[in-house]
Design an enzyme around this catalytic site. Structure first.
Site, PDB file in Angstrom:
ATOM      1  N   ASP A   1       2.152  14.695   1.633  1.00  0.00           N
ATOM      2  CA  ASP A   1       1.198  15.720   2.090  1.00  0.00           C
ATOM      3  C   ASP A   1       0.445  15.311   3.345  1.00  0.00           C
ATOM      4  OD1 ASP A   1       0.237  13.854  -0.045  1.00  0.00           O
ATOM      5  OD2 ASP A   1      -1.716  14.597   0.642  1.00  0.00           O
TER       6      ASP A   1
ATOM      7  N   LYS B   1       1.612   2.055  -5.228  1.00  0.00           N
ATOM      8  CA  LYS B   1       2.161   1.551  -6.490  1.00  0.00           C
ATOM      9  C   LYS B   1       1.234   1.850  -7.665  1.00  0.00           C
ATOM     10  CE  LYS B   1       2.569  -2.451  -4.527  1.00  0.00           C
ATOM     11  NZ  LYS B   1       2.577  -2.164  -3.093  1.00  0.00           N
ATOM     12  N   GLY B   2      -0.081   1.687  -7.438  1.00  0.00           N
ATOM     13  CA  GLY B   2      -1.051   1.901  -8.521  1.00  0.00           C
ATOM     14  C   GLY B   2      -0.884   3.278  -9.123  1.00  0.00           C
TER      15      GLY B   2
ATOM     16  N   ALA C   1      -7.622  -1.623   0.606  1.00  0.00           N
ATOM     17  CA  ALA C   1      -8.358  -1.438  -0.648  1.00  0.00           C
ATOM     18  C   ALA C   1      -9.160  -2.680  -1.025  1.00  0.00           C
ATOM     19  CB  ALA C   1      -7.387  -1.093  -1.773  1.00  0.00           C
ATOM     20  N   VAL C   2      -8.774  -3.840  -0.512  1.00  0.00           N
ATOM     21  CA  VAL C   2      -9.468  -5.087  -0.847  1.00  0.00           C
ATOM     22  C   VAL C   2     -10.453  -5.454   0.253  1.00  0.00           C
ATOM     23  CG1 VAL C   2      -9.183  -7.555  -1.312  1.00  0.00           C
ATOM     24  CG2 VAL C   2      -7.495  -5.939  -2.172  1.00  0.00           C
TER      25      VAL C   2
ATOM     26  N   SER D   1       5.148  12.413  -4.362  1.00  0.00           N
ATOM     27  CA  SER D   1       3.717  12.586  -4.579  1.00  0.00           C
ATOM     28  C   SER D   1       3.126  13.413  -3.442  1.00  0.00           C
ATOM     29  CB  SER D   1       3.045  11.219  -4.641  1.00  0.00           C
ATOM     30  OG  SER D   1       1.643  11.382  -4.593  1.00  0.00           O
TER      31      SER D   1
ATOM     32  N   GLY E   1     -10.981  -3.486   3.215  1.00  0.00           N
ATOM     33  CA  GLY E   1     -11.500  -2.365   3.997  1.00  0.00           C
ATOM     34  C   GLY E   1     -10.953  -2.316   5.419  1.00  0.00           C
TER      35      GLY E   1
ATOM     36  N   ASP F   1       0.805  -1.223   0.000  1.00  0.00           N
ATOM     37  CA  ASP F   1       0.000   0.000   0.000  1.00  0.00           C
ATOM     38  C   ASP F   1       0.835   1.269   0.000  1.00  0.00           C
ATOM     39  OD1 ASP F   1      -2.356  -1.592   0.159  1.00  0.00           O
ATOM     40  OD2 ASP F   1      -1.857  -1.918   2.253  1.00  0.00           O
TER      41      ASP F   1
ATOM     42  N   GLY G   1      -4.361  -4.538  -4.006  1.00  0.00           N
ATOM     43  CA  GLY G   1      -5.356  -3.497  -4.262  1.00  0.00           C
ATOM     44  C   GLY G   1      -4.618  -2.248  -4.681  1.00  0.00           C
ATOM     45  N   HIS G   2      -4.520  -2.031  -5.983  1.00  0.00           N
ATOM     46  CA  HIS G   2      -3.809  -0.862  -6.483  1.00  0.00           C
ATOM     47  C   HIS G   2      -4.808   0.226  -6.846  1.00  0.00           C
ATOM     48  CE1 HIS G   2      -0.087  -3.489  -7.597  1.00  0.00           C
ATOM     49  NE2 HIS G   2      -0.329  -3.419  -6.314  1.00  0.00           N
TER      50      HIS G   2
ATOM     51  N   GLN H   1       1.934  -5.988  -3.165  1.00  0.00           N
ATOM     52  CA  GLN H   1       2.323  -6.045  -1.748  1.00  0.00           C
ATOM     53  C   GLN H   1       3.646  -5.269  -1.554  1.00  0.00           C
ATOM     54  OE1 GLN H   1       1.336  -9.440  -3.106  1.00  0.00           O
ATOM     55  NE2 GLN H   1      -0.653  -8.579  -2.712  1.00  0.00           N
TER      56      GLN H   1
HETATM   57  P1  2SA Z   1      -2.303 -12.992   1.851  1.00  0.00           P
HETATM   58  O1  2SA Z   1      -3.771 -12.753   1.650  1.00  0.00           O
HETATM   59  O2  2SA Z   1      -1.979 -14.433   2.088  1.00  0.00           O
HETATM   60  O3  2SA Z   1      -1.437 -12.392   0.813  1.00  0.00           O
HETATM   61  O4  2SA Z   1      -1.958 -12.263   3.246  1.00  0.00           O
HETATM   62  C1  2SA Z   1      -0.698 -12.425   3.852  1.00  0.00           C
HETATM   63  C2  2SA Z   1      -0.193 -11.126   4.459  1.00  0.00           C
HETATM   64  O5  2SA Z   1       0.047 -10.176   3.405  1.00  0.00           O
HETATM   65  C3  2SA Z   1      -0.681  -8.995   3.650  1.00  0.00           C
HETATM   66  N1  2SA Z   1      -1.190  -8.421   2.402  1.00  0.00           N
HETATM   67  C4  2SA Z   1      -1.300  -7.124   2.184  1.00  0.00           C
HETATM   68  N2  2SA Z   1      -0.862  -6.047   2.878  1.00  0.00           N
HETATM   69  C5  2SA Z   1      -1.163  -4.837   2.382  1.00  0.00           C
HETATM   70  N3  2SA Z   1      -1.946  -4.618   1.268  1.00  0.00           N
HETATM   71  C6  2SA Z   1      -2.388  -5.673   0.569  1.00  0.00           C
HETATM   72  N4  2SA Z   1      -3.371  -5.534  -0.370  1.00  0.00           N
HETATM   73  C7  2SA Z   1      -4.691  -4.941  -0.010  1.00  0.00           C
HETATM   74  C8  2SA Z   1      -4.610  -3.431  -0.113  1.00  0.00           C
HETATM   75  C9  2SA Z   1      -5.066  -5.443   1.391  1.00  0.00           C
HETATM   76  C10 2SA Z   1      -6.437  -5.148   1.950  1.00  0.00           C
HETATM   77  O6  2SA Z   1      -4.047  -2.997  -1.091  1.00  0.00           O
HETATM   78  O7  2SA Z   1      -5.077  -2.694   0.748  1.00  0.00           O
HETATM   79  O8  2SA Z   1      -7.346  -4.646   1.303  1.00  0.00           O
HETATM   80  O9  2SA Z   1      -6.614  -5.497   3.134  1.00  0.00           O
HETATM   81  C11 2SA Z   1      -2.036  -6.986   0.982  1.00  0.00           C
HETATM   82  N5  2SA Z   1      -2.273  -8.210   0.477  1.00  0.00           N
HETATM   83  C12 2SA Z   1      -1.739  -9.093   1.368  1.00  0.00           C
HETATM   84  C13 2SA Z   1      -1.857  -9.436   4.529  1.00  0.00           C
HETATM   85  O10 2SA Z   1      -2.409  -8.357   5.260  1.00  0.00           O
HETATM   86  C14 2SA Z   1      -1.192 -10.457   5.409  1.00  0.00           C
HETATM   87  O11 2SA Z   1      -0.488  -9.818   6.446  1.00  0.00           O
HETATM   88 MG    MG Z   2      -2.858  -1.780  -1.852  1.00  0.00          MG
END
Ligand code: 2SA
Ligand code: MG
Length: 424
Positions: free
Chosen positions: A335, A19-20, A301-302, A413, A304, A16, A43-44, A226
């Site tokens: 910012d 990157k998107g 983003a995925v 940014s 919440g 997070d 979630g980008h 990630q």
């Molecule tokens: P997983 O589902 O097996 O990949 O989870 C393992 C750990 O990796 C973390 N993880 C993430 N951390 C931050 N952002 C991610 N993507 C979404 C976003 C997450 C969301 O962009 O916001 O919506 O909650 C992401 N994907 C995996 C996860 O929290 C576990 O710690």
């Molecule tokens: Mg994300």
């Protein structure tokens, strides 16, 4: 940008980092955008022309015509979620079919992988990883244990292969004592529709395609998902995702030789966040942490979920710069700190035995961050158009980070919109 080489863009913290948005800003420079690992756990978020989009499995180059977008062999794909995401994009006027190619070697996330994800998490109890529940871990487990189902399998005798994999998963779930199969039939129906839908896309041997494109002189950007601290080898194991999120993952997840990697863009936030469980040395549990979350809109983003927030951790970032071979840093969400009286950066850890270190240690559970204080700049930077409009205090903060990390910051940014991006 080097001809004959790919550039890689990846997150240096716990995901997070933004990157998107960066890929979207950089894509005009590239002909091809490729994803190399992860899946619908990503979630980008991109914002432009007043619209907000969240991409999960689809590369961020999709919004610009004339680009080839590739889902590489290192990605795990859920056909039903992919179909939802793709149809939403098509509805909002972004055609995909011509622009998106999918590796035959990418592994498929089955509905039972998602149940297994839940079952493994439940079995871990209070030690659970806090996964996104998308079946990521079980799918990569099947891949590594040579039991996976791949996109290329769709082309031949698929129903039969699917049934065999499902049966194996059901036995595993029975062994775990799992009994909750609510909605499985319905999900399977959508999943099979997803399989039919995905067939309308071009399946490729992405390693051949990408290397041909390189030889033709095309400019290629590999988009990570990630972050480095979620890498299965170098992250805060076992609280990590199941893929290699670091730069080397672009080689294995697309079929590119290491000598073909050019620039490595490392993205970081001006502070730090993490979702899910696991250690986070600079986490703030006070009003300051809450203020960062509110101002930075730090929610998954995925899923919440609330993101945990804290100060920037330079010990951790220096490690990330090292394992990725970062050539240029990109700093996001500067910012968000605009209104803070004081800003801190962790410059060393105190270990449980009282010694100090700047090297990222094996265990980060019990380290104590040692901070350097910076005066806040207390100026709205969201309207800044160039570097010389930055307040002096911010310029000093940036110079300190560059010096500590021994790497140039190339882009800053100052807001979510495409326009709020300052190239230095
Ligand atoms: P997983 O589902 O097996 O990949 O989870 C393992 C750990 O990796 C973390 N993880 C993430 N951390 C931050 N952002 C991610 N993507 C979404 C976003 C997450 C969301 O962009 O916001 O919506 O909650 C992401 N994907 C995996 C996860 O929290 C576990 O710690
Ligand atoms: Mg994300």
């Amino acid at each position: 940008m080097n001809t004959g080489k790919v550039d890689v863009l990846l997150g240096l913290q716990w995901g997070d980092e933004g990157k998107g948005k960066v890929v979207d800003v950089l894509t005009p420079r590239y002909d091809v955008v490729a994803r190399f690992q992860g899946g619908p756990n990503a979630g980008h978020t991109l914002e432009f022309e007043g619209q907000k989009y969240v991409l999960r499995s689809i590369p961020s180059g999709i919004f610009q015509g004339g680009k080839v977008n590739i889902i590489g062999n290192g990605v795990v794909l859920a056909p039903d979620l992919f179909m939802d995401e793709a149809k939403d994009l098509e509805k909002s006027g972004h055609p995909l079919k011509e622009r998106l190619h999918i590796s035959k070697k990418a592994h498929l996330i089955m509905p039972t992988h998602r149940i297994l994800d839940r079952a493994y998490e439940a079995a871990k109890g209070k030690d659970k990883v806090g996964t996104t529940g998308k079946g990521i871990g079980p799918t990569y487990t099947d891949k590594i244990s040579r039991n996976g189902l791949r996109v290329g399998d769709i082309l031949c005798d698929f129903e039969c292969k699917y049934a065999a994999h499902k049966e194996r998963h059901m036995k595993m779930l029975a062994a775990l004592g799992w009994t909750d199969f609510d909605g499985l039939e319905e999900t399977e129906k959508l999943w099979m529709q997803g399989i039919a839908y995905i067939k309308e896309f071009k399946f490729v041997d992405s390693e051949n395609e990408i290397n041909h494109l390189l030889r033709e002189g095309k400019h290629i950007l590999c988009e990570g998902a990630q972050g480095t601290m979620l890498d299965v080898d170098f992250g805060s194991y076992p609280f990590v995702t199941s893929s290699n999120t670091i730069c080397a993952g672009a080689c294995t997840g697309l079929g590119i030789g290491p000598n073909k990697v050019g620039n490595v863009y490392g993205i970081m936030k001006a502070y730090c966040t993490r979702v899910g469980s696991g250690p986070f040395p600079t986490e703030l549990f006070d009003e300051t942490g809450k203020k960062i979350r509110d101002l930075g809109h730090e929610y998954g983003a995925v899923t919440g979920r609330e993101r945990r927030c804290g100060w920037i951790d330079l010990v951790q970032l220096r490690y990330s710069v090292m394992v990725n071979g970062v050539t240029e840093l990109i700093m996001m969400k500067s910012d968000v700190l605009d209104s803070f009286e004081n800003i801190k950066a962790c410059v060393a850890y105190e270990l449980p035995d009282g010694t100090e270190t700047k090297d990222f240690p094996y265990e980060i559970d019990n380290v104590k961050p040692i901070y350097k204080d910076f005066p806040g700049w207390k100026k709205d930077m969201t309207k800044c158009k160039s570097q010389d409009e930055f307040p002096q205090e911010f310029q000093d903060y940036v110079a300190f980070l560059e010096n500590y990390l021994e790497t140039r910051i190339g882009i800053i940014s100052v807001g979510p919109d495409r326009e709020q991006t300052i190239v230095l």
